[in-house]
Design a protein around this motif. Sequence first.
Motif, mmCIF file in Angstrom:
data_model
loop_
_atom_site.group_PDB
_atom_site.id
_atom_site.type_symbol
_atom_site.label_atom_id
_atom_site.label_comp_id
_atom_site.label_asym_id
_atom_site.label_seq_id
_atom_site.Cartn_x
_atom_site.Cartn_y
_atom_site.Cartn_z
ATOM 1 N N VAL A 1 0.850 -1.194 0.000
ATOM 2 C CA VAL A 1 0.000 0.000 0.000
ATOM 3 C C VAL A 1 0.883 1.240 0.000
ATOM 4 N N ASP A 2 0.540 2.191 -0.857
ATOM 5 C CA ASP A 2 1.120 3.531 -0.801
ATOM 6 C C ASP A 2 -0.008 4.472 -0.407
ATOM 7 N N ALA B 1 2.588 -7.933 4.248
ATOM 8 C CA ALA B 1 1.900 -6.705 3.840
ATOM 9 C C ALA B 1 2.832 -5.547 4.161
ATOM 10 N N ALA B 2 3.177 -4.758 3.137
ATOM 11 C CA ALA B 2 4.091 -3.630 3.315
ATOM 12 C C ALA B 2 3.357 -2.341 2.990
ATOM 13 N N MET B 3 3.364 -1.398 3.929
ATOM 14 C CA MET B 3 2.590 -0.171 3.762
ATOM 15 C C MET B 3 3.444 1.067 4.014
ATOM 16 N N GLY B 4 3.425 1.971 3.045
ATOM 17 C CA GLY B 4 4.063 3.273 3.205
ATOM 18 C C GLY B 4 2.978 4.318 3.373
ATOM 19 N N ALA C 1 8.761 5.097 1.475
ATOM 20 C CA ALA C 1 8.226 4.337 0.348
ATOM 21 C C ALA C 1 8.666 4.970 -0.973
ATOM 22 N N THR C 2 8.681 6.302 -1.014
ATOM 23 C CA THR C 2 9.123 7.003 -2.220
ATOM 24 C C THR C 2 10.584 6.695 -2.510
ATOM 25 N N LEU C 3 11.415 6.676 -1.463
ATOM 26 C CA LEU C 3 12.828 6.333 -1.619
ATOM 27 C C LEU C 3 12.975 4.920 -2.168
ATOM 28 N N TYR D 1 6.008 0.737 -5.730
ATOM 29 C CA TYR D 1 6.979 -0.278 -6.138
ATOM 30 C C TYR D 1 8.064 -0.458 -5.077
ATOM 31 N N GLY D 2 8.322 0.581 -4.293
ATOM 32 C CA GLY D 2 9.264 0.435 -3.191
ATOM 33 C C GLY D 2 8.729 -0.494 -2.121
ATOM 34 N N MET D 3 7.441 -0.363 -1.808
ATOM 35 C CA MET D 3 6.843 -1.247 -0.813
ATOM 36 C C MET D 3 6.742 -2.673 -1.356
#
Length: 329
Positions: A11-12, A81-84, A123-125, A312-314
Amino acid sequence: MSVHYIPLLAVDGGGTKSLCFLFDEHGQIRGQGRSGSCNYQGVGKEAAVKELILAIRNALEDGKIMGDGVIGEGEFVTDCAAMGLAGLDTEYDRRIIEEFVKDALQHLRIRAKHLIIENDGFATLMGATGGQPGILMIAGTGSIVYGMNDQGEIARAGGWGHLVGDEGSGYWIGKQAIIHILKTKDGRMAPNKLAAHILPYLGLRDAEDLFNWTYSTRYSVEKVGELSSLVSQAHMQGDSFAQSILIQAAKELFACAMAVIKRINLTTKPFPIILQGGVLYHNAFVREYVTDQFKKYAPYGQIETKLKEPIYGMMALAIDHYHKINEGQ
């Protein structure tokens, strides 16, 4: 209770919109969902939970895991589950966000074997570097610098908001211009072109009008941030005071970058440097000044222009964690 295994989840959750991807361990996207902002600082906790639920539910429906917005019997299980998420700046924020993320997953009957929650800037990085070590400098209305080394250590500098930070940002530049105009009114600074650009833009007559505007309800962070482009115009017309503001903005931004580079020791191997935000996109002088400073003091850094979305980072974090888990089995 039946258990349904679902793909990895990322999730972004930004300040204006949220995006959710379901994908396999190879990065193949199986479902996508969108919704509004889930930044609890902007929309409130209750609304943030609803938007997060909506984004994930839409991805489940798109991936044919759920139909017609109705969850069937049983539990959905994902390996990671990865969330930024926007709004995660302090440990206090983390406690609130972790709570509402768990509420959202529980509502959807999703159990994540591993849950990653990071700030949307991180997440942006990760999206910009593909999950690899690097530096991200953002200078839009606000400003912040993020970095990660090859050991996974993370550092940030700046980003403390317009009241006490965001040096080098569009807002900071605009505020400095207002201060310069008022000092010129006092006779503390020599005449310059800043007032000639800024007062007409705001529909004001003189410095006293500007003072009244600054303390009125018409004043806003966004409006002051817009003034940075007028400072650039004054600079291009040869105004030395405008140039001094832009030089100081660039120095403040690079000071954040150097602090991050030193803290995570990005000094011995090549790493990408990502420059984002309106100030760095549209103000060639600030961008070139910052770029020159990187070349002098961080010779291993390489300015990159090819960027990917934060989601895409997450995804990269979730996939990396998935492979680590399975390698350990």
